[in-house]
Scaffold this motif. Structure first.
Motif, PDB file in Angstrom:
ATOM      1  N   HIS A  67       0.833  -1.204   0.000  1.00 24.44           N
ATOM      2  CA  HIS A  67       0.000   0.000   0.000  1.00 24.44           C
ATOM      3  C   HIS A  67       0.867   1.253   0.000  1.00 24.44           C
ATOM      4  O   HIS A  67       0.492   2.282  -0.578  1.00 24.44           O
ATOM      5  N   ALA A  68       2.028   1.186   0.640  1.00 21.80           N
ATOM      6  CA  ALA A  68       2.960   2.318   0.597  1.00 21.80           C
ATOM      7  C   ALA A  68       3.419   2.569  -0.829  1.00 21.80           C
ATOM      8  O   ALA A  68       3.502   3.719  -1.278  1.00 21.80           O
ATOM      9  N   ALA A  69       3.710   1.491  -1.556  1.00 23.25           N
ATOM     10  CA  ALA A  69       4.132   1.648  -2.952  1.00 23.25           C
ATOM     11  C   ALA A  69       3.001   2.205  -3.801  1.00 23.25           C
ATOM     12  O   ALA A  69       3.249   3.012  -4.713  1.00 23.25           O
ATOM     13  N   ALA A  97      -7.741   2.112  -6.289  1.00 19.35           N
ATOM     14  CA  ALA A  97      -8.658   3.169  -6.705  1.00 19.35           C
ATOM     15  C   ALA A  97      -9.098   4.019  -5.519  1.00 19.35           C
ATOM     16  O   ALA A  97      -9.146   5.255  -5.604  1.00 19.35           O
ATOM     17  N   GLU A  98      -9.406   3.382  -4.398  1.00 17.10           N
ATOM     18  CA  GLU A  98      -9.840   4.125  -3.218  1.00 17.10           C
ATOM     19  C   GLU A  98      -8.721   5.015  -2.688  1.00 17.10           C
ATOM     20  O   GLU A  98      -8.961   6.148  -2.264  1.00 17.10           O
ATOM     21  N   MET A  99      -7.500   4.513  -2.729  1.00 20.79           N
ATOM     22  CA  MET A  99      -6.381   5.347  -2.298  1.00 20.79           C
ATOM     23  C   MET A  99      -6.258   6.580  -3.190  1.00 20.79           C
ATOM     24  O   MET A  99      -6.019   7.693  -2.697  1.00 20.79           O
ATOM     25  N   ALA A 100      -6.414   6.383  -4.490  1.00 18.14           N
ATOM     26  CA  ALA A 100      -6.351   7.516  -5.414  1.00 18.14           C
ATOM     27  C   ALA A 100      -7.448   8.534  -5.107  1.00 18.14           C
ATOM     28  O   ALA A 100      -7.198   9.755  -5.085  1.00 18.14           O
ATOM     29  N   MET A 206       9.421  -3.852   3.096  1.00 15.66           N
ATOM     30  CA  MET A 206       9.984  -3.031   2.026  1.00 15.66           C
ATOM     31  C   MET A 206       9.060  -3.062   0.821  1.00 15.66           C
ATOM     32  O   MET A 206       8.413  -4.081   0.546  1.00 15.66           O
ATOM     33  N   SER A 207       8.998  -1.955   0.111  1.00 10.33           N
ATOM     34  CA  SER A 207       8.257  -1.906  -1.145  1.00 10.33           C
ATOM     35  C   SER A 207       9.059  -1.118  -2.163  1.00 10.33           C
ATOM     36  O   SER A 207      10.013  -0.399  -1.809  1.00 10.33           O
ATOM     37  N   PHE A 208       8.679  -1.251  -3.417  1.00 11.27           N
ATOM     38  CA  PHE A 208       9.482  -0.730  -4.522  1.00 11.27           C
ATOM     39  C   PHE A 208       8.576  -0.079  -5.562  1.00 11.27           C
ATOM     40  O   PHE A 208       7.501  -0.590  -5.879  1.00 11.27           O
ATOM     41  N   VAL A 209       9.040   1.039  -6.097  1.00  9.80           N
ATOM     42  CA  VAL A 209       8.389   1.669  -7.251  1.00  9.80           C
ATOM     43  C   VAL A 209       9.419   1.765  -8.364  1.00  9.80           C
ATOM     44  O   VAL A 209      10.452   2.432  -8.216  1.00  9.80           O
TER      45      VAL A 209
END
Length: 397
Positions: A67-69, A97-100, A206-209
């Motif tokens: 979710h952070a990513a 979508a909800e986060m957006a 950890m997360s990655f973009v």
């Protein structure tokens, strides 16, 4: 007496089974976070992460879950009032979508239900109708972890290129990176998000973009990006701490280095993909056989649309919960809940479960899990077709 004593198998779709080598690499005293080994190790991760994503672009690393990513990807290229097209094939498309929406982004959702990938023709029609190019980004989930539906990202990228639509293609690979084939550059993906806890075999945290130059150019046009989520200093830091906007996730980095060595430099990414494909077919063979007699039904009917990382299963309520509980208590196997199919207060919630077959898994782990499921079906007197284990073994041969 229980047969659950011994090493437990966590057959859920993340966190996945973590190799002892990864855990051992993390088992160390805290390192220097300013100079030396950790700095060099972090720099070594970037090209290998890009190799797993088949990307020649940039990667920003975050301390956080998937979710952070999601949020990091959104805030670097979309402003309040911009429009995003979301292709929903289960719970996680709707979650993104909800986060957006909560960031002030206008969201147009194309709903494809919980039992299929997105319909490419409907997506093409929607983008072709967007003559004014109000859609700034298309958000797609390659594999929805809840439904196990796998969508054709390569075809989507090709369609967007043929339409010459300028929207960014943003893809969630959290469930399936290093499990299902993904090729960021070749498929025309501009932004991809992933997490450490599934195919990468590292604990959650950890997360990655991943992003290309087209996406980074839009980042340059943004009037405001929060200092924490900004991917530019993380991907091109002048000083080491800028990778993290503070203290590094030290021990995760050691685990990730070991995991990437295993994936890329020992087994090889193509072999990893092939292993997941073969083991997934063993899982499907067993469930297809069980489904010939009784209430078991695979959520995704078409093999071409199933993930090699996770399989979602329908079974009459309350049998799903009963089977999961029996396996945990009697066989030392934990299956995933039927996430996104219903709410815990809905009786239907008890009629689903999921099997994770991602990351550090091999034939005996998968075949043992399937044999345990058959023992549970037998013990609970749940009707099922015969010959499932033979079918799964043949798929592994």
């Amino acid at each position: 007496m229980t047969l659950a004593n011994g090493r437990h198998i966590l057959a859920i779709p993340g966190p996945s089974v973590m190799p002892d080598r990864v855990l051992n690499a993390m088992h160390r005293a805290a390192p220097n976070i300013y100079t030396g080994e950790l700095v060099d190790l972090t720099q070594s991760l970037v090209p290998d992460l890009n190799a797993v994503a088949r990307s020649s672009g940039h990667v920003a690393m975050y301390i956080g879950n998937g979710h952070a990513a999601w949020e990091a990807a959104l805030v670097n290229i979309l402003s309040p009032g911009d429009t995003a097209l979301v292709l929903a094939t289960g719970q996680f498309g709707h979650g993104w979508a909800e986060m957006a929406r909560r960031l002030g982004i206008k969201v147009k959702v194309l709903e494809f239900g919980k039992r299929s990938p997105f319909d490419a023709a409907k997506v093409r029609e929607t983008l072709a109708a967007d003559k004014d190019h109000t859609i700034k980004a298309v958000l797609a989930v390659q594999v929805d972890t809840a439904t196990s539906a796998k969508s054709d990202i390569a075809a989507l990228g090709q369609d967007m290129a043929q339409l010459d639509h300028p929207a960014l293609l943003m893809v969630d690979c959290i469930a399936c990176l290093a499990c299902d084939r993904f090729e960021m550059d070749a498929w025309g993906v501009d932004v991809m998000v992933a997490g450490s806890q599934k195919g990468l075999m590292v604990p959650p945290g950890m997360s990655f973009v991943f992003f290309n130059e087209k996406a980074d150019k839009l980042r340059g046009d943004m009037q405001r990006v929060s200092s924490y989520w900004d991917w530019r200093p993380r991907s091109r830091p002048a000083q080491y701490y800028q990778h993290w906007c503070g203290t590094a996730p030290t021990h995760h980095l050691y685990g990730l280095r070991e995991a990437l060595d295993m994936i890329l430099h020992e087994e090889g990414l193509e072999a990893v993909w092939t292993r997941h494909e073969k083991l997934a077919k063993a899982v499907w063979a067993a469930f297809e056989t069980w489904s010939r007699d009784g209430p078991i039904e695979l959520n995704i009917a078409d093999r071409a649309h199933r993930s090699n990382a996770v399989t979602s299963v329908r079974i009459r309520a309350p049998l799903g919960t009963q089977l999961r509980d029996w396996l945990t208590e009697n066989a030392g196997v934990t299956l995933g809940i039927g996430l996104g199919m219903a709410t815990p207060n809905d009786p239907a919630w008890h009629g689903f479960f999921r099997v994770g077959h991602m990351g550090h898994v091999n034939a005996h782990m998968i075949l043992g899990t399937l044999a345990s499921i058959e023992a549970g079906l037998t013990a609970l007197e749940i009707p099922h077709g015969r010959g499932a284990l033979e079918a799964a073994a043949s798929a592994c041969a």
